[in-house]
Design a protein around this motif. Structure first.
Motif, PDB file in Angstrom:
ATOM      1  N   HIS A 121       0.748  -1.357  -0.037  1.00 50.37           N
ATOM      2  CA  HIS A 121      -0.140  -0.033  -0.159  1.00 50.37           C
ATOM      3  C   HIS A 121       0.862   1.078  -0.072  1.00 50.37           C
ATOM      4  CE1 HIS A 121       0.333   0.381   4.557  1.00 50.37           C
ATOM      5  NE2 HIS A 121       0.278   1.641   4.276  1.00 50.37           N
TER       6      HIS A 121
ATOM      7  N   LYS B  64      -3.554   2.829  -5.944  1.00 49.01           N
ATOM      8  CA  LYS B  64      -5.086   2.350  -5.728  1.00 49.01           C
ATOM      9  C   LYS B  64      -5.234   2.416  -4.041  1.00 49.01           C
ATOM     10  CE  LYS B  64      -5.904  -0.414  -9.782  1.00 49.01           C
ATOM     11  NZ  LYS B  64      -6.232  -1.584 -10.229  1.00 49.01           N
TER      12      LYS B  64
ATOM     13  N   GLN C 203      -6.437   2.660  -0.389  1.00 50.60           N
ATOM     14  CA  GLN C 203      -7.350   3.230   0.447  1.00 50.60           C
ATOM     15  C   GLN C 203      -7.430   2.922   1.944  1.00 50.60           C
ATOM     16  OE1 GLN C 203     -11.273   3.501  -1.320  1.00 50.60           O
ATOM     17  NE2 GLN C 203     -10.296   3.380  -3.416  1.00 50.60           N
TER      18      GLN C 203
END
Length: 335
Positions: free
Chosen positions: A303, A308, A310
């Motif tokens: 991440h 992308k 979140q």
């Protein structure tokens, strides 16, 4: 001598290697008493299965845990946790003597052909050593088998009394392959077997491995960081990032429709020989560095570098789930 083993149609396709929850954590010690102060999470929960007669490619950046995974499957490195079954036998709980007996079934081709062959031994001694250790025939039978193995991998048997330094890198790797074949294994871990070779030689060794797979009914775990090489030889491909498998699919599906952002970024860096297609492709540039396996990120390991990402990506570890038929990805927002 042991006769050549070739998989029957009934055997082909059944699971030979089954790995669940595999972890390899190397302790970090410090202080005057040498107490453990942390650990390097080299492999952090890997699930894999390899069918008889297939080649599973294992790819990822350097340091992601590919080679450690292969060595842990063969019990060359003792796993911290998890299950490793080869032909139904749970290797992690077997006594050392029983694991050694099963070495005949599992072999390894190492990355560096210059370091993996003993410079004090002739190539005849190198290839015959496994046969002698497992009492596979008398001296004459061993000698005949060594000559046959060298011929099979494309080395002149008359060179049997030469030393490893007298051969090129490609020839040394062929000798290493002959040694791995000596006990007629069913499963071979090929740990980046062509990365140390000249590009002109790589294709020859890859073709040899494919020929031997058909001839001896071999099952491969093919570890590599070169995506083009993996595409050429693999039936299925598993992509690793920071100790975890993030995507697993048939070779064609993974290269045509990658679902995980990390896989998409890797494939965007592979050049396409068609100038028209290449000019229209969008290169995905990953920001930041690979996090440390000593202190990996919370949630999804990828991440911090993912466009992308979140909130859920920072909080929950995505499970490797089937997102499309026979196409698995560990991502909250695949595609």
């Amino acid at each position: 001598m042991v006769q050549q083993q070739v998989e029957t149609p009934k055997q082909t396709g059944t699971t030979l290697v089954d790995v669940k929850g595999l972890k390899v954590h190397f302790p970090i010690k410090g202080g005057l008493l040498g107490r453990q102060v942390g650990s390097v999470k080299a492999v952090d929960g890997v699930d894999l299965h390899i069918r008889r007669g297939e080649t599973l490619g294992l790819v990822g950046e350097s340091g992601c845990g590919k080679s450690t995974t292969g060595r842990a499957i063969l019990q060359l490195i003792k796993p911290t946790a998890g299950s490793v079954k080869v032909d139904g036998a749970e290797l992690t709980t077997l006594p050392a003597a029983e694991v050694r007996r099963r070495r005949a079934q599992m072999q390894m081709v190492f990355q560096d052909p210059y370091a993996s062959l003993d410079p004090r031994f002739t190539i005849g001694q190198i290839v015959s050593e496994p046969l002698e250790n497992f009492n596979r025939g008398n001296a004459k039978q061993v000698q005949e088998e060594v000559a046959s193995l060298l011929k099979t991998v494309g080395i002149n048997p008359s060179y049997v009394n030469r030393f490893a330094h007298e051969f090129s890198g490609g020839q040394r790797q062929r000798i290493g392959i002959a040694r791995a074949l000596a006990l007629r294994p069913s499963f071979i871990v090929a740990d980046e077997p062509v990365s140390a070779l000249d590009v002109s030689i790589q294709a020859q060794v890859l073709n040899l491995l494919q020929e031997l797979q058909g001839q001896f009914g071999l099952t491969y775990l093919f570890v590599a960081h070169n995506l083009s090489v993996v595409k050429h030889i693999s039936d299925r491909v598993a992509v690793m990032y920071l100790g975890r498998v993030v995507e697993l699919a048939k070779s064609e599906a993974l290269y045509e429709t990658p679902l995980h952002p990390y896989t998409q970024a890797l494939l965007s860096a592979v050049p396409v020989p068609d100038p028209t297609i290449e000019s229209r492709r969008k290169r995905i540039i990953l920001e930041g560095d690979v996090p440390s396996p000593v202190n990996p990120p919370s949630g999804c390991n990828f991440h911090p570098r993912c466009w992308k990402a979140q909130a859920i990506c920072r909080e929950q570890i995505p499970q490797l789930e089937e997102k499309q038929p026979n196409h698995f990805a560990a991502c909250h927002f695949p595609g």
